[in-house]
Design a protein around this motif. Structure first.
Motif, mmCIF file in Angstrom:
data_model
loop_
_atom_site.group_PDB
_atom_site.id
_atom_site.type_symbol
_atom_site.label_atom_id
_atom_site.label_comp_id
_atom_site.label_asym_id
_atom_site.label_seq_id
_atom_site.Cartn_x
_atom_site.Cartn_y
_atom_site.Cartn_z
ATOM 1 N N SER A 15 -18.766 30.036 -91.858
ATOM 2 C CA SER A 15 -19.054 28.788 -92.546
ATOM 3 C C SER A 15 -18.874 29.008 -94.050
ATOM 4 C CB SER A 15 -20.473 28.312 -92.213
ATOM 5 O OG SER A 15 -20.697 27.006 -92.718
ATOM 6 N N SER A 16 -19.454 28.146 -94.846
ATOM 7 C CA SER A 16 -19.213 28.152 -96.290
ATOM 8 C C SER A 16 -20.465 27.696 -97.022
ATOM 9 C CB SER A 16 -18.052 27.201 -96.620
ATOM 10 O OG SER A 16 -17.967 26.943 -98.011
ATOM 11 N N ILE A 17 -20.625 28.162 -98.257
ATOM 12 C CA ILE A 17 -21.724 27.650 -99.068
ATOM 13 C C ILE A 17 -21.538 26.164 -99.371
ATOM 14 C CG2 ILE A 17 -22.263 29.881 -100.070
ATOM 15 C CD1 ILE A 17 -20.905 28.878 -102.682
ATOM 16 N N ARG A 18 -20.336 25.628 -99.135
ATOM 17 C CA ARG A 18 -20.132 24.182 -99.317
ATOM 18 C C ARG A 18 -20.902 23.383 -98.270
ATOM 19 N NH1 ARG A 18 -19.972 25.269 -103.313
ATOM 20 N NH2 ARG A 18 -18.251 26.054 -104.559
ATOM 21 N N ALA A 19 -21.360 24.029 -97.204
ATOM 22 C CA ALA A 19 -22.239 23.365 -96.235
ATOM 23 C C ALA A 19 -23.622 23.132 -96.812
ATOM 24 C CB ALA A 19 -22.349 24.200 -94.962
ATOM 25 N N VAL A 21 -22.575 21.973 -108.567
ATOM 26 C CA VAL A 21 -24.032 22.080 -108.621
ATOM 27 C C VAL A 21 -24.436 23.452 -109.154
ATOM 28 C CG1 VAL A 21 -26.135 22.121 -107.224
ATOM 29 C CG2 VAL A 21 -24.324 20.461 -106.724
ATOM 30 N N ASN A 22 -25.430 23.489 -110.027
ATOM 31 C CA ASN A 22 -26.038 24.744 -110.460
ATOM 32 C C ASN A 22 -27.174 25.091 -109.492
ATOM 33 O OD1 ASN A 22 -24.885 25.449 -113.319
ATOM 34 N ND2 ASN A 22 -25.252 23.241 -113.358
ATOM 35 N N ALA A 23 -27.059 26.235 -108.827
ATOM 36 C CA ALA A 23 -28.071 26.564 -107.824
ATOM 37 C C ALA A 23 -27.998 28.029 -107.442
ATOM 38 C CB ALA A 23 -27.882 25.710 -106.568
ATOM 39 N N THR A 24 -29.143 28.538 -106.951
ATOM 40 C CA THR A 24 -29.212 29.809 -106.250
ATOM 41 C C THR A 24 -29.584 29.500 -104.815
ATOM 42 O OG1 THR A 24 -29.867 31.055 -108.213
ATOM 43 C CG2 THR A 24 -30.372 32.035 -106.080
ATOM 44 N N ILE A 25 -28.820 29.993 -103.859
ATOM 45 C CA ILE A 25 -29.057 29.614 -102.465
ATOM 46 C C ILE A 25 -29.308 30.855 -101.611
ATOM 47 C CG2 ILE A 25 -27.607 27.569 -102.713
ATOM 48 C CD1 ILE A 25 -25.550 29.042 -100.921
ATOM 49 N N ASP A 26 -30.091 30.637 -100.560
ATOM 50 C CA ASP A 26 -30.263 31.638 -99.513
ATOM 51 C C ASP A 26 -30.333 30.908 -98.180
ATOM 52 O OD1 ASP A 26 -32.815 30.535 -99.325
ATOM 53 O OD2 ASP A 26 -33.811 32.251 -100.260
ATOM 54 N N GLU A 27 -30.737 31.606 -97.143
ATOM 55 C CA GLU A 27 -30.725 31.012 -95.803
ATOM 56 C C GLU A 27 -31.707 29.869 -95.649
ATOM 57 O OE1 GLU A 27 -28.924 34.984 -95.708
ATOM 58 O OE2 GLU A 27 -30.821 34.226 -96.532
ATOM 59 N N ASP A 28 -32.706 29.761 -96.536
ATOM 60 C CA ASP A 28 -33.706 28.700 -96.436
ATOM 61 C C ASP A 28 -33.404 27.489 -97.309
ATOM 62 O OD1 ASP A 28 -35.311 30.168 -94.637
ATOM 63 O OD2 ASP A 28 -36.182 31.300 -96.310
ATOM 64 N N THR A 29 -32.308 27.535 -98.061
ATOM 65 C CA THR A 29 -31.948 26.402 -98.913
ATOM 66 C C THR A 29 -31.650 25.175 -98.052
ATOM 67 O OG1 THR A 29 -31.026 27.892 -100.578
ATOM 68 C CG2 THR A 29 -30.345 25.586 -100.672
ATOM 69 N N ILE A 30 -32.222 24.046 -98.426
ATOM 70 C CA ILE A 30 -31.984 22.806 -97.669
ATOM 71 C C ILE A 30 -30.562 22.335 -97.912
ATOM 72 C CG2 ILE A 30 -32.663 20.396 -97.402
ATOM 73 C CD1 ILE A 30 -35.486 21.218 -98.257
ATOM 74 N N PRO A 37 -30.211 32.510 -87.293
ATOM 75 C CA PRO A 37 -29.264 31.383 -87.191
ATOM 76 C C PRO A 37 -28.248 31.336 -88.323
ATOM 77 C CG PRO A 37 -31.540 30.646 -86.873
ATOM 78 C CD PRO A 37 -31.613 32.051 -87.367
ATOM 79 N N ILE A 38 -28.645 31.788 -89.528
ATOM 80 C CA ILE A 38 -27.792 31.663 -90.712
ATOM 81 C C ILE A 38 -27.886 32.944 -91.529
ATOM 82 C CG2 ILE A 38 -27.442 30.423 -92.905
ATOM 83 C CD1 ILE A 38 -28.667 27.960 -91.498
ATOM 84 N N TYR A 39 -26.741 33.361 -92.058
ATOM 85 C CA TYR A 39 -26.688 34.467 -93.010
ATOM 86 C C TYR A 39 -25.821 34.039 -94.193
ATOM 87 C CZ TYR A 39 -28.389 37.548 -89.275
ATOM 88 O OH TYR A 39 -29.132 38.135 -88.279
ATOM 89 N N ALA A 56 -24.601 32.630 -84.707
ATOM 90 C CA ALA A 56 -24.987 32.651 -86.118
ATOM 91 C C ALA A 56 -23.863 32.094 -86.973
ATOM 92 C CB ALA A 56 -25.325 34.066 -86.574
ATOM 93 N N ALA A 57 -24.264 31.377 -88.032
ATOM 94 C CA ALA A 57 -23.317 30.919 -89.049
ATOM 95 C C ALA A 57 -23.355 31.900 -90.208
ATOM 96 C CB ALA A 57 -23.684 29.514 -89.523
ATOM 97 N N LEU A 58 -22.188 32.391 -90.604
ATOM 98 C CA LEU A 58 -22.056 33.285 -91.754
ATOM 99 C C LEU A 58 -21.467 32.464 -92.895
ATOM 100 C CD1 LEU A 58 -22.152 36.109 -93.041
ATOM 101 C CD2 LEU A 58 -19.866 36.517 -92.070
ATOM 102 N N ARG A 59 -22.325 32.126 -93.868
ATOM 103 C CA ARG A 59 -21.888 31.295 -94.996
ATOM 104 C C ARG A 59 -21.279 32.157 -96.094
ATOM 105 N NH1 ARG A 59 -27.353 27.635 -95.275
ATOM 106 N NH2 ARG A 59 -26.815 26.132 -93.630
ATOM 107 N N LEU A 60 -20.078 31.782 -96.503
ATOM 108 C CA LEU A 60 -19.335 32.569 -97.469
ATOM 109 C C LEU A 60 -19.153 31.812 -98.778
ATOM 110 C CD1 LEU A 60 -16.456 33.824 -95.131
ATOM 111 C CD2 LEU A 60 -18.731 34.821 -95.459
#
Length: 317
Positions: free
Chosen positions: A111-115, A121-130, A223-225, A161-165
């Motif tokens: 998957s992608s961080i675009r999900a 957007v200015n942000a720091t994201i991890d697996e719990d980001t909405i 579920p997500i990495y 699992a979704a692997l967000r890149l």
């Protein structure tokens, strides 16, 4: 272990295939262009999203695990929302349904961080980001994540699992990073010194390494990495690394941001400017805590990518 890799001729898919071959894994490779795969593994055509269920059951028969790299990337500027949903969400759902029914191992969905966030957007994201996707591509990747998870849950399974890149770099890359690399290949000064927004990137080899880690490590799948190189880098530093790789002098001029933004608006490049000045940091702590080793030499690897591009594609000059 026998692993089905979809999108095996793609930018990331090719590296995943190389990684799994080095690990001695038996492979089935699926692509819209199976003739490009060459000898050495079982190759099959990739069904379309509208293929009958039997086509996906045949694709996943006798494999233990699935790595789903196939899809429509966000560098396809003329693709519609319906195109993205069909190629990303619907195709992923159909494949996951067949895999959950008859593949006994894991399903790793790229998957992608675009999900989760938009490009500006200015942000720091991890697996719990909405998740708050803001483009057709991002919405389709988020929908794909949901539908893959639901397909496995329907069979009482949690081994998908979704692997967000974040943006992935390496030889053959496309998108904004490829644009920046082309811009860097000139002896002229570049007004990029003001681009101080920090970005998480991911090397191509590390992306494939993350896939192998999720397939082979013994802990239950989450579920997500999120994956990324160890430290974010500024856009100005990215351009500087590319210039070093090309053997160019740095010559990055710190033009004030205001005039540059105004020029970008006049040239119809406001969205590109906004995406280049946003700070987007992806936290790979979960993967790292399970034993995956992120890339630590991002700028050196970017310079190497430019050197390889310079050697392989003299037309860039």
């Amino acid at each position: 272990m026998k692993v089905l890799v979809t999108g095996a001729t793609g930018f990331i898919g090719r590296q995943v295939v190389r990684q799994l071959r080095e690990a001695g894994v038996e492979l089935r490779l699926a692509s819209r262009h199976p003739e490009k795969l060459g000898p050495g593994s079982e190759t099959v055509p990739m069904p379309g999203f509208d293929a009958p269920p039997a086509a996906f059951l045949a694709l996943t028969r006798d494999v233990t695990d699935v790595v789903h790299c196939a899809g429509l990337n966000n560098d396809q500027g003329n693709a519609s929302e319906a195109d993205f949903l069909a190629a990303n969400a619907e195709l992923s759902a159909r494949l996951a349904q067949a895999s959950a029914e008859q593949a006994s191992g894991r399903f790793i969905h790229l998957s992608s961080i675009r999900a989760v966030i938009g490009a500006r957007v200015n942000a720091t994201i991890d697996e719990d980001t909405i998740p708050d996707p803001q483009c057709a591509y991002g919405r389709s990747k988020r929908e794909a994540e949901t539908r893959v998870r639901d397909a496995y849950a329907l069979h009482g399974r949690s081994d998908a699992a979704a692997l967000r890149l974040p943006p992935v770099y390496g030889p053959g890359m496309k998108g904004n990073l490829a644009t920046l690399m082309r811009l860097a290949d000139t002896a002229l000064p570049l007004p990029t010194g003001a681009l101080t927004g920090n970005r998480s990137l991911l090397s191509l080899s590390s992306a494939a390494g993350a896939v192998w880690h999720l397939l082979s490590h013994s802990e239950p799948l989450r579920p997500i990495y999120d994956a990324s190189d160890m430290a974010p880098v500024s856009v100005a530093a990215i351009v500087g690394a590319f210039r070093r790789g090309f053997g160019r002098p740095a010559r990055l001029v710190a033009v004030p941001a205001g005039p540059m933004r105004a020029a970008a608006v006049l040239l119809g490049k406001r969205m590109f400017w906004d995406s280049m000045t946003a700070t987007q940091i992806c936290d790979p702590s979960l993967l790292a805590s399970e034993g995956w080793l992120p890339e630590t030499g991002t700028l050196e690897r970017l310079a190497e990518t430019a050197r390889l591009g310079n050697a392989q594609s003299p037309a860039l000059r």
